[in-house]
Motif scaffolding. Structure first.
Motif, PDB file in Angstrom:
ATOM      1  N   VAL A 111       0.833  -1.200   0.000  1.00  0.00           N
ATOM      2  CA  VAL A 111       0.000   0.000   0.000  1.00  0.00           C
ATOM      3  C   VAL A 111       0.871   1.255   0.000  1.00  0.00           C
ATOM      4  O   VAL A 111       1.710   1.425   0.894  1.00  0.00           O
ATOM      5  N   PRO A 112       0.695   2.147  -0.983  1.00  0.00           N
ATOM      6  CA  PRO A 112       1.439   3.408  -0.948  1.00  0.00           C
ATOM      7  C   PRO A 112       0.809   4.368   0.048  1.00  0.00           C
ATOM      8  O   PRO A 112      -0.361   4.239   0.407  1.00  0.00           O
ATOM      9  N   LYS A 113       1.572   5.327   0.490  1.00  0.00           N
ATOM     10  CA  LYS A 113       1.013   6.375   1.337  1.00  0.00           C
ATOM     11  C   LYS A 113       0.248   7.374   0.472  1.00  0.00           C
ATOM     12  O   LYS A 113       0.497   7.505  -0.727  1.00  0.00           O
ATOM     13  N   LEU A 114      -0.685   8.063   1.088  1.00  0.00           N
ATOM     14  CA  LEU A 114      -1.466   9.112   0.419  1.00  0.00           C
ATOM     15  C   LEU A 114      -1.339  10.379   1.246  1.00  0.00           C
ATOM     16  O   LEU A 114      -1.643  10.377   2.434  1.00  0.00           O
ATOM     17  N   ASN A 115      -0.883  11.453   0.620  1.00  0.00           N
ATOM     18  CA  ASN A 115      -0.669  12.713   1.320  1.00  0.00           C
ATOM     19  C   ASN A 115      -1.504  13.802   0.666  1.00  0.00           C
ATOM     20  O   ASN A 115      -1.334  14.095  -0.520  1.00  0.00           O
ATOM     21  N   LEU A 116      -2.421  14.381   1.417  1.00  0.00           N
ATOM     22  CA  LEU A 116      -3.207  15.510   0.951  1.00  0.00           C
ATOM     23  C   LEU A 116      -2.554  16.781   1.478  1.00  0.00           C
ATOM     24  O   LEU A 116      -2.384  16.938   2.684  1.00  0.00           O
ATOM     25  N   GLY A 124       9.942  12.859  -0.184  1.00  0.00           N
ATOM     26  CA  GLY A 124      11.160  12.080  -0.343  1.00  0.00           C
ATOM     27  C   GLY A 124      11.903  12.401  -1.620  1.00  0.00           C
ATOM     28  O   GLY A 124      13.063  12.011  -1.786  1.00  0.00           O
ATOM     29  N   CYS A 125      11.242  13.099  -2.546  1.00  0.00           N
ATOM     30  CA  CYS A 125      11.870  13.529  -3.800  1.00  0.00           C
ATOM     31  C   CYS A 125      12.230  15.007  -3.770  1.00  0.00           C
ATOM     32  O   CYS A 125      12.576  15.585  -4.791  1.00  0.00           O
ATOM     33  N   GLY A 126      12.119  15.655  -2.627  1.00  0.00           N
ATOM     34  CA  GLY A 126      12.383  17.079  -2.505  1.00  0.00           C
ATOM     35  C   GLY A 126      11.091  17.852  -2.303  1.00  0.00           C
ATOM     36  O   GLY A 126      10.023  17.283  -2.102  1.00  0.00           O
ATOM     37  N   ARG A 127      11.200  19.187  -2.369  1.00  0.00           N
ATOM     38  CA  ARG A 127      10.022  20.028  -2.197  1.00  0.00           C
ATOM     39  C   ARG A 127       9.270  20.143  -3.516  1.00  0.00           C
ATOM     40  O   ARG A 127       9.873  20.144  -4.588  1.00  0.00           O
ATOM     41  N   ALA A 128       7.964  20.259  -3.435  1.00  0.00           N
ATOM     42  CA  ALA A 128       7.137  20.430  -4.634  1.00  0.00           C
ATOM     43  C   ALA A 128       5.975  21.344  -4.295  1.00  0.00           C
ATOM     44  O   ALA A 128       5.474  21.350  -3.164  1.00  0.00           O
ATOM     45  N   ALA A 139      10.651   7.554  -4.032  1.00  0.00           N
ATOM     46  CA  ALA A 139      11.572   7.490  -2.893  1.00  0.00           C
ATOM     47  C   ALA A 139      10.858   7.223  -1.576  1.00  0.00           C
ATOM     48  O   ALA A 139      11.385   6.528  -0.704  1.00  0.00           O
ATOM     49  N   ASP A 140       9.650   7.777  -1.421  1.00  0.00           N
ATOM     50  CA  ASP A 140       8.894   7.514  -0.191  1.00  0.00           C
ATOM     51  C   ASP A 140       7.586   6.766  -0.465  1.00  0.00           C
ATOM     52  O   ASP A 140       6.760   6.607   0.425  1.00  0.00           O
ATOM     53  N   GLN A 141       7.426   6.309  -1.722  1.00  0.00           N
ATOM     54  CA  GLN A 141       6.240   5.535  -2.130  1.00  0.00           C
ATOM     55  C   GLN A 141       4.952   6.217  -1.669  1.00  0.00           C
ATOM     56  O   GLN A 141       4.096   5.616  -1.015  1.00  0.00           O
ATOM     57  N   THR A 142       4.840   7.484  -2.038  1.00  0.00           N
ATOM     58  CA  THR A 142       3.697   8.284  -1.618  1.00  0.00           C
ATOM     59  C   THR A 142       3.075   8.999  -2.805  1.00  0.00           C
ATOM     60  O   THR A 142       3.783   9.532  -3.662  1.00  0.00           O
TER      61      THR A 142
END
Length: 305
Positions: A111-116, A124-128, A139-142
């Motif tokens: 299961v990947p993480k879900l971030n709202l 995990g890939c930097g700022r966006a 990188a953080d499977q999110t």
């Protein structure tokens, strides 16, 4: 399209905001990020400066951690509120891929993480920032989603505002997670642009995996229920998803932003290709119908032959 009203939403399925962990590849950046990148490539700009928005170069932006929605309790709430819809869509994707991925590929689903988030987020890939649109960070499977993107998709790019248009976007980003699990995710980096590039094939495959999800979403019973997640999809529902796929085609975005189409700068595929690959997954429900990397002709997916 509606969720079955009695389904329960897991309040722990999503998180908000999050710490950064370094640099990496961001996949599936939405229409806003694509349009900025394409304009830079076509007009002779430095794509590295644009890609800094994807990987953390904007040090002045601030993360907008969201408050997790306490109003999201049932399928009825998912039918009413977009944030609840995203969370229950994620639950349906977990259930369907948890069953179908090992059955069809012998690979287990994790299961990947879900971030709202709102505005900007550290990953995990930097700022966006929200300008990137929804995206997946291997990188953080999110999967990261700012739900304001859905209205932008309607207002700026002419997509349908229907529920399945929004759910297609979520399912596409989960499609990148499936690619990560199957070992295909890095193909985009090795060949980053052009009409038959690895990047385009990666994005079209994620569209197809979104179609596989849609095939099962109104058929497989939800865990703990005799009902599937979605009530039976109608032709209008499918048109909503196709509208969203078309809205983020490279050719359509290029035409709108620069007045001309340059396939050599494509990163996601044409509107027609994105719709066809979604349908390839939707009509078959089979992962094997999503093999964009072996396709000699991206305009002729195997599930539509």
């Amino acid at each position: 399209m509606t969720f079955n009203e009695g389904l329960q939403i897991d309040p722990n399925r999503a998180s908000g905001g999050g710490p950064g962990m370094g640099g990496g590849l961001v996949l599936g950046g939405g229409a806003l990020g694509i349009i900025v990148l394409i304009a830079s490539l076509l007009l002779g700009g430095d794509p590295g400066s644009i890609l800094g928005q994807f990987t953390g170069a904007d040090s002045n932006s601030k993360s907008g951690a969201t408050t997790l929605p306490s109003h999201c309790k049932t399928g009825a709430d998912a039918n009413k509120y977009v944030d609840c819809r995203v969370i229950l869509t994620a639950q349906s994707l977990d259930a369907i891929w948890g069953t179908e991925l090992p059955k069809q590929t012998s690979r287990q689903y994790t299961v990947p993480k879900l971030n709202l988030f709102s505005g900007a987020v550290s990953t995990g890939c930097g700022r966006a920032s929200s300008a990137v649109g929804p995206f997946y960070c291997p990188a953080d499977q999110t999967v990261y989603i700012d739900t304001s993107f859905f209205q932008e998709l309607v207002d700026r790019f002419g997509s349908s505002g229907g529920p399945l248009a929004q759910e297609y976007v979520v399912a596409h980003e989960f499609g990148h997670h499936i690619q990560n699990l199957l070992g295909d995710i890095n193909r985009a980096q090795r060949d980053p642009q052009g009409p038959t590039s690895g990047a385009v094939r990666t994005e079209l495959q994620a569209d197809c995996y979104a179609g596989v999800w849609a095939y099962y979403a109104d058929k497989l019973p939800a865990p703990g229920s005799s009902d599937p997640f979605l009530k039976k999809l109608t032709d209008n529902d499918v048109r909503d998803a196709l509208s969203a796929a078309s809205a983020v085609g490279d050719d359509r975005i290029q035409q709108a932003s620069t007045g001309r189409v340059n396939p050599e700068a494509w990163t996601h595929g044409s509107s027609d290709e994105r719709q066809k690959w979604f349908l390839s997954g939707y009509k078959t429900g089979q992962v094997k119908s999503c093999d964009t990397f072996s396709a000699a002709d991206l305009s002729n997916p195997p599930g539509l032959r």
